[in-house]
Design a protein around this motif. Structure first.
Motif, PDB file in Angstrom:
ATOM      1  N   LEU A 126     -54.626 -21.806  42.782  1.00 59.40           N
ATOM      2  CA  LEU A 126     -53.806 -21.247  41.719  1.00 59.40           C
ATOM      3  C   LEU A 126     -52.833 -22.324  41.248  1.00 59.40           C
ATOM      4  N   ASN A 127     -53.028 -22.776  40.027  1.00 55.35           N
ATOM      5  CA  ASN A 127     -52.164 -23.797  39.432  1.00 55.35           C
ATOM      6  C   ASN A 127     -51.159 -23.099  38.511  1.00 55.35           C
ATOM      7  N   ILE A 128     -49.911 -22.992  38.956  1.00 54.13           N
ATOM      8  CA  ILE A 128     -48.892 -22.267  38.197  1.00 54.13           C
ATOM      9  C   ILE A 128     -48.270 -23.197  37.161  1.00 54.13           C
ATOM     10  N   VAL A 129     -48.473 -22.870  35.904  1.00 53.63           N
ATOM     11  CA  VAL A 129     -47.924 -23.664  34.806  1.00 53.63           C
ATOM     12  C   VAL A 129     -46.468 -23.272  34.541  1.00 53.63           C
ATOM     13  N   ARG A 130     -46.188 -21.975  34.616  1.00 60.56           N
ATOM     14  CA  ARG A 130     -44.826 -21.471  34.367  1.00 60.56           C
ATOM     15  C   ARG A 130     -44.403 -20.562  35.523  1.00 60.56           C
ATOM     16  N   HIS A 131     -43.424 -21.010  36.288  1.00 61.30           N
ATOM     17  CA  HIS A 131     -42.868 -20.168  37.351  1.00 61.30           C
ATOM     18  C   HIS A 131     -41.915 -19.128  36.770  1.00 61.30           C
ATOM     19  N   GLU A 132     -41.382 -19.398  35.581  1.00 59.32           N
ATOM     20  CA  GLU A 132     -40.508 -18.469  34.869  1.00 59.32           C
ATOM     21  C   GLU A 132     -40.930 -18.420  33.406  1.00 59.32           C
ATOM     22  N   VAL A 133     -40.673 -17.297  32.758  1.00 62.22           N
ATOM     23  CA  VAL A 133     -40.941 -17.164  31.333  1.00 62.22           C
ATOM     24  C   VAL A 133     -39.714 -16.583  30.653  1.00 62.22           C
ATOM     25  N   LYS A 165     -49.230  -7.662  30.871  1.00 58.23           N
ATOM     26  CA  LYS A 165     -48.663  -6.419  30.373  1.00 58.23           C
ATOM     27  C   LYS A 165     -47.161  -6.417  30.631  1.00 58.23           C
ATOM     28  N   LEU A 166     -46.379  -6.359  29.558  1.00 58.17           N
ATOM     29  CA  LEU A 166     -44.923  -6.390  29.669  1.00 58.17           C
ATOM     30  C   LEU A 166     -44.343  -4.971  29.675  1.00 58.17           C
ATOM     31  N   PRO A 167     -43.193  -4.783  30.302  1.00 58.04           N
ATOM     32  CA  PRO A 167     -42.535  -3.471  30.271  1.00 58.04           C
ATOM     33  C   PRO A 167     -42.148  -3.094  28.840  1.00 58.04           C
ATOM     34  N   ALA A 168     -41.933  -1.830  28.606  1.00 53.73           N
ATOM     35  CA  ALA A 168     -41.538  -1.351  27.278  1.00 53.73           C
ATOM     36  C   ALA A 168     -40.238  -2.017  26.842  1.00 53.73           C
ATOM     37  N   GLY A 169     -40.201  -2.470  25.591  1.00 59.12           N
ATOM     38  CA  GLY A 169     -38.998  -3.082  25.052  1.00 59.12           C
ATOM     39  C   GLY A 169     -38.845  -4.547  25.368  1.00 59.12           C
ATOM     40  N   VAL A 170     -39.811  -5.128  26.087  1.00 62.35           N
ATOM     41  CA  VAL A 170     -39.743  -6.539  26.485  1.00 62.35           C
ATOM     42  C   VAL A 170     -40.818  -7.321  25.734  1.00 62.35           C
ATOM     43  N   SER A 171     -40.460  -8.493  25.227  1.00 58.99           N
ATOM     44  CA  SER A 171     -41.422  -9.344  24.528  1.00 58.99           C
ATOM     45  C   SER A 171     -41.175 -10.802  24.911  1.00 58.99           C
ATOM     46  N   PHE A 172     -42.207 -11.615  24.806  1.00 62.31           N
ATOM     47  CA  PHE A 172     -42.056 -13.034  25.096  1.00 62.31           C
ATOM     48  C   PHE A 172     -41.257 -13.711  23.988  1.00 62.31           C
ATOM     49  N   ALA A 173     -40.427 -14.677  24.372  1.00 66.78           N
ATOM     50  CA  ALA A 173     -39.645 -15.421  23.384  1.00 66.78           C
ATOM     51  C   ALA A 173     -40.545 -16.335  22.562  1.00 66.78           C
ATOM     52  N   ILE A 174     -41.600 -16.863  23.188  1.00 67.62           N
ATOM     53  CA  ILE A 174     -42.562 -17.704  22.466  1.00 67.62           C
ATOM     54  C   ILE A 174     -43.571 -16.805  21.774  1.00 67.62           C
ATOM     55  N   THR A 175     -43.599 -16.855  20.461  1.00 68.48           N
ATOM     56  CA  THR A 175     -44.480 -15.963  19.696  1.00 68.48           C
ATOM     57  C   THR A 175     -45.483 -16.716  18.828  1.00 68.48           C
ATOM     58  N   ASP A 176     -45.344 -18.043  18.745  1.00 69.20           N
ATOM     59  CA  ASP A 176     -46.213 -18.796  17.835  1.00 69.20           C
ATOM     60  C   ASP A 176     -47.509 -19.259  18.482  1.00 69.20           C
ATOM     61  N   ARG A 177     -47.679 -18.975  19.782  1.00 71.00           N
ATOM     62  CA  ARG A 177     -48.917 -19.375  20.447  1.00 71.00           C
ATOM     63  C   ARG A 177     -49.117 -18.529  21.707  1.00 71.00           C
ATOM     64  N   ASP A 178     -50.377 -18.457  22.129  1.00 70.15           N
ATOM     65  CA  ASP A 178     -50.727 -17.718  23.349  1.00 70.15           C
ATOM     66  C   ASP A 178     -50.652 -18.692  24.523  1.00 70.15           C
TER      67      ASP A 178
END
Length: 208
Positions: A126-133, A165-178
């Protein structure tokens, strides 16, 4: 869901290095509460209690209740400063929050069901690219962590933000790419075994 902790504070009448040193000699550190369309509020908070909270984990994602002169102010720690030489806490910034306050915070990523990953079972890593988001969410509903399900992941697979799957009301700050959160990488031994398995399968098909 984020937890709430309470800090008893005192009003701070004077500012500057001399005043800050005086506070620290008395077991307190300077802090500021800002936001909420109100003027910044200078306060002093207990050093030991705040330092322990900082190193207990989740300090920047837990709502605090500041008790000041009979009033309770809900805040979120937004920044802190450490002495560059001795590494002790010297200042904290708090953001005043209410029911309608939204914030951007970094939350840790947890990976689950690793035993259900064919790639990891075959010796993959498992190669973790992001430990936090970074996520946008209500200040009163900050998730403690984001969960990534590794079920059915195989060597060579990448886990992207769209698969989480994010909790209700939560979204990623990065929206311009997957963006990529983690990958399943193959070890040299695992790749060799996989290659031998594929070759054996090819030979069997040829003989058939």
């Amino acid at each position: 869901m984020s937890q709430t902790f309470t800090v008893k504070a005192e009003a701070r009448e004077t500012v500057g290095k001399g005043a800050a040193r005086h506070l620290r000699r008395n077991g307190m550190i300077p802090a500021v509460i800002y936001g909420g369309k109100q003027p910044p509020l200078s306060i002093a908070i207990p050093y030991k209690e705040t330092f322990l909270r900082l190193h207990a984990g989740g300090f920047m994602t837990n709502v605090a209740e500041i008790e000041l002169a009979g009033e309770t102010i809900k805040v979120l720690p937004k920044d802190y400063q450490l002495d560059p030489v001795r590494d002790f806490l010297i200042h904290v910034d708090f953001l005043r929050v209410g029911e309608g306050t939204s914030v951007s915070v970094e939350v840790p990523v947890h990976f689950e069901k690793q035993d259900a990953s064919p790639g990891l079972k075959r010796g993959g890593t498992l190669n973790i690219v992001r430990h936090e988001v970074e996520v946008h969410c209500p200040a009163t509903a900050i998730p403690e962590f984001i969960t990534v399900d590794l079920t059915d992941t195989d060597i060579g697979d990448s886990i992207h933000a769209s698969a989480v799957k994010l909790p209700a009301g939560v979204s990623f700050a990065i929206t311009d790419r997957d963006f990529t959160i983690a990958t399943i990488a193959g070890t040299a031994a695992g790749m060799s075994e996989a290659s031998e398995s594929d070759e054996a399968g090819d030979e069997g098909e040829t003989e058939a």
